[in-house]
Design a protein around this motif. Structure first.
Motif, short mmCIF file in Angstrom:
data_model
loop_
_atom_site.label_atom_id
_atom_site.label_comp_id
_atom_site.label_asym_id
_atom_site.label_seq_id
_atom_site.Cartn_x
_atom_site.Cartn_y
_atom_site.Cartn_z
N LEU A 184 19.17 36.59 85.04
CA LEU A 184 19.47 36.95 86.43
C LEU A 184 20.85 36.44 86.84
CD1 LEU A 184 18.36 38.15 89.08
CD2 LEU A 184 17.40 35.90 89.59
N ILE A 185 21.16 35.21 86.49
CA ILE A 185 22.45 34.62 86.83
C ILE A 185 23.58 35.39 86.17
CG2 ILE A 185 23.89 32.58 86.43
CD1 ILE A 185 21.39 30.88 86.95
N GLU A 186 23.38 35.77 84.91
CA GLU A 186 24.42 36.53 84.20
C GLU A 186 24.61 37.92 84.79
OE1 GLU A 186 23.20 36.62 80.16
OE2 GLU A 186 23.40 34.45 79.85
N LEU A 190 25.28 34.97 89.82
CA LEU A 190 24.81 34.04 90.84
C LEU A 190 25.20 32.61 90.49
CD1 LEU A 190 21.16 35.34 91.43
CD2 LEU A 190 23.28 36.06 92.56
N ALA A 191 25.31 31.78 91.51
CA ALA A 191 25.45 30.34 91.32
C ALA A 191 24.05 29.73 91.20
CB ALA A 191 26.21 29.72 92.49
N TYR A 192 24.01 28.50 90.71
CA TYR A 192 22.70 27.85 90.60
C TYR A 192 22.12 27.51 91.96
CZ TYR A 192 23.12 27.54 85.56
OH TYR A 192 23.21 27.87 84.23
N ALA A 193 22.96 27.32 92.96
CA ALA A 193 22.45 27.14 94.32
C ALA A 193 21.74 28.40 94.79
CB ALA A 193 23.60 26.78 95.26
N ASP A 194 22.26 29.57 94.39
CA ASP A 194 21.59 30.83 94.74
C ASP A 194 20.22 30.90 94.08
OD1 ASP A 194 23.85 31.67 96.15
OD2 ASP A 194 24.76 32.54 94.35
N LEU A 195 20.14 30.47 92.82
CA LEU A 195 18.85 30.45 92.13
C LEU A 195 17.87 29.52 92.85
CD1 LEU A 195 16.94 31.04 89.74
CD2 LEU A 195 18.07 29.16 88.52
N GLY A 196 18.35 28.33 93.22
CA GLY A 196 17.49 27.39 93.94
C GLY A 196 17.01 27.95 95.27
N PHE A 197 17.88 28.68 95.94
CA PHE A 197 17.48 29.29 97.21
C PHE A 197 16.37 30.32 96.99
CE2 PHE A 197 18.04 32.64 100.47
CZ PHE A 197 17.76 31.89 101.59
N SER A 249 21.38 40.36 98.08
CA SER A 249 20.72 40.52 99.38
C SER A 249 19.40 41.26 99.24
CB SER A 249 21.64 41.26 100.36
OG SER A 249 22.00 42.53 99.85
N THR A 250 19.34 42.29 98.39
CA THR A 250 18.08 43.00 98.17
C THR A 250 17.08 42.11 97.47
OG1 THR A 250 19.34 45.07 97.97
CG2 THR A 250 17.05 45.10 97.23
N LEU A 251 17.56 41.30 96.56
CA LEU A 251 16.68 40.36 95.87
C LEU A 251 16.08 39.36 96.85
CD1 LEU A 251 15.60 39.53 93.09
CD2 LEU A 251 17.63 38.10 92.80
N ILE A 252 16.90 38.91 97.80
CA ILE A 252 16.40 38.00 98.84
C ILE A 252 15.31 38.68 99.66
CG2 ILE A 252 17.04 36.93 101.04
CD1 ILE A 252 19.68 36.15 99.82
N ALA A 253 15.52 39.94 100.02
CA ALA A 253 14.54 40.66 100.83
C ALA A 253 13.22 40.78 100.09
CB ALA A 253 15.08 42.04 101.20
N GLY A 254 13.27 41.13 98.81
CA GLY A 254 12.05 41.25 98.02
C GLY A 254 11.34 39.92 97.87
N ARG A 255 12.09 38.88 97.63
CA ARG A 255 11.50 37.54 97.46
C ARG A 255 10.86 37.06 98.77
NH1 ARG A 255 9.63 34.40 93.29
NH2 ARG A 255 10.19 32.22 93.53
N LEU A 256 11.53 37.33 99.88
CA LEU A 256 11.00 36.91 101.18
C LEU A 256 9.72 37.67 101.51
CD1 LEU A 256 11.48 35.15 103.67
CD2 LEU A 256 12.80 37.03 104.64
N GLY A 258 20.11 23.10 92.83
CA GLY A 258 21.07 24.05 92.31
C GLY A 258 22.49 23.73 92.73
N TRP A 259 22.66 23.29 93.98
CA TRP A 259 23.98 22.90 94.47
C TRP A 259 24.53 21.73 93.67
CZ3 TRP A 259 25.53 18.31 96.95
CH2 TRP A 259 26.82 18.35 97.48
N LEU A 260 23.67 20.77 93.32
CA LEU A 260 24.11 19.63 92.51
C LEU A 260 24.56 20.07 91.13
CD1 LEU A 260 21.42 16.91 93.41
CD2 LEU A 260 23.85 16.90 94.01
N GLN A 261 23.85 21.04 90.54
CA GLN A 261 24.28 21.53 89.23
C GLN A 261 25.62 22.26 89.32
OE1 GLN A 261 21.30 23.44 86.87
NE2 GLN A 261 22.77 24.30 85.41
N ASP A 262 25.80 23.07 90.37
CA ASP A 262 27.08 23.73 90.56
C ASP A 262 28.21 22.72 90.74
OD1 ASP A 262 26.08 26.34 90.38
OD2 ASP A 262 25.59 26.40 92.52
N LEU A 263 27.93 21.68 91.51
CA LEU A 263 28.95 20.68 91.83
C LEU A 263 29.32 19.84 90.62
CD1 LEU A 263 30.59 19.45 94.22
CD2 LEU A 263 28.72 17.79 94.48
#
Length: 387
Positions: A32-34, A38-45, A95-102, A346-351
């Motif tokens: 998914l990230i590839e 996406l950033a890892y913070a996006d994955l965590g979200f 954004s569509t992925l967020i909608a489906g997940r929500l 995820g933010w910590l991994q990105d940082l």
């Protein structure tokens, strides 16, 4: 089959589909990230987003069951889970992925709030401990199956949408099973567990502490399951660079990183029968401390008894207090931690750029559980003395 046990099987299968869908995004995270950059913070979200609706819906969930009927609300939840999984699988952008997940998460919260009450209705006063142990642990079984099944599918060349699509299929199958094989209990629409029920100030404090423990543990567990795949993939690549001719199939296989956390999730499901032990809370609080070290170090023992013990610590230790915690408020508090901690990891991994950073973070989170449990015991004993 006895009607009670048939009802339990149906409810457990629905809860299993809930665990499967919760884990479905994390199990395809590397692809998914590839694909979507996406950033890892996006994955965590995305991981935390699945439980975020519980912050709002956990309290009125019981009232929805009272108004429309428990079975009907749960069937609606399964339909939302199926629809959200399909929408997420079709997503071509974040954004569509967020909608489906929500959308899936809204359905999942409806199940989470009402199905425990439905299972309790069938077994109240008879074999309740065994029944609830089997019911509750169908969730980690679903998580483990998602890791193993989706790991095999992606290892065979499937793209990341296979995760949401298979989770939608599981939810649809559970919906069909509920519609055909589950008979409404006479307590359907009962308001016994409604959020409208009175709750004292003492109960609010005790339930809040219990919910914080439950939320911290589940948040840490979600981090481990969500980010362990990338961690072990990095280790596999490093091993292959050092030993290009040894275990080459393991280093390059996509399935291998999913076996360890998958087995840990399945192993956690064996722990619930221990709830009969009155000294469980104290022992599990100590086990949680050991679990912090194991999570942070990535030790293989975290897949075994210690990992199972601190699973029980957060789930069974706190609710042993009296009066019994209110389920809606418990989930309301717990979902805050579950939703907020994976994005922070995820933010910590990105940082940091360190794939082990989320696991160290999860270990640090677990350190708070024994402290909260001690506070729970202290407040409970203090208020009992005053009364």
């Amino acid at each position: 089959m006895d009607e009670r046990w048939r009802a339990l099987v149906v409810l457990a299968m629905a809860r299993l589909s809930l665990g499967f869908q919760f884990q479905s995004i994390a199990s395809v995270s590397t692809l998914l990230i590839e694909d979507l950059d996406l950033a890892y913070a996006d994955l965590g979200f995305l991981i935390g987003l699945y439980v975020l609706p519980g912050v709002v819906l956990a309290l009125p969930g019981g009232a929805l069951g009272q108004r429309f009927g428990d079975k009907r609300v749960v069937m609606t939840g399964l339909a939302l889970m199926a629809g959200g999984g399909i929408l997420a699988g079709l997503a071509e952008n974040y954004s569509t992925l967020i909608a489906g997940r929500l959308l899936s998460g809204v359905g999942g919260v409806l199940l989470n709030v009402l199905m425990a009450k439905m299972a309790t209705d069938w077994f109240a006063g008879r074999e309740i401990v065994l029944a609830m142990a089997l019911f509750v642990n169908s969730f980690p079984v679903g998580i483990g199956l998602a890791l193993l099944v989706l790991g095999m599918l992606t290892g065979g060349g499937a793209a990341w949408p296979v995760g949401p699509y298979v989770s939608a299929t599981a939810a649809a199958a559970a919906l069909l099973l509920l519609a055909l094989a589950y008979r409404r209990h006479p307590n359907d629409r009962s308001g016994a567990t409604s959020a409208a029920a009175g709750i004292s100030g003492r109960e609010i404090i005790l339930v809040s502490l219990a919910g914080m423990m439950w939320g911290l543990y589940n948040g840490a567990f979600g981090i481990m399951l969500g980010f362990a795949r990338s961690f072990w993939s990095v280790l596999a690549s490093a091993w292959n660079r050092r030993h290009p001719r040894r275990y080459h199939h393991l280093a390059h296989g996509r399935l291998w990183p999913d076996w360890r956390p998958g087995c840990a999730a399945l192993g956690a499901s064996t722990s619930a029968p221990a709830d009969r032990n009155p000294r469980l809370g104290q022992r599990n609080a100590s086990a949680a401390l050991l679990g912090t070290r194991l999570h942070a170090a990535g030790d293989r023992a975290a897949d075994g008894p210690a990992g199972r013990c601190h699973h029980v610590a957060s789930r069974s230790g706190a609710p042993t207090g009296k009066p019994r915690p209110r389920h809606g408020h418990l989930l309301h508090v717990a979902h805050m931690g579950q939703a907020g901690l994976p994005p922070a990891a995820g933010w910590l991994q990105d940082l940091s750029g360190n794939p082990a950073a989320p696991l160290y973070f999860a270990g640090g989170i677990l350190l708070a559980i024994p402290l909260l449990y001690a506070s729970f015991l202290l407040w409970n004993s203090k208020t009992q003395l005053q009364s």
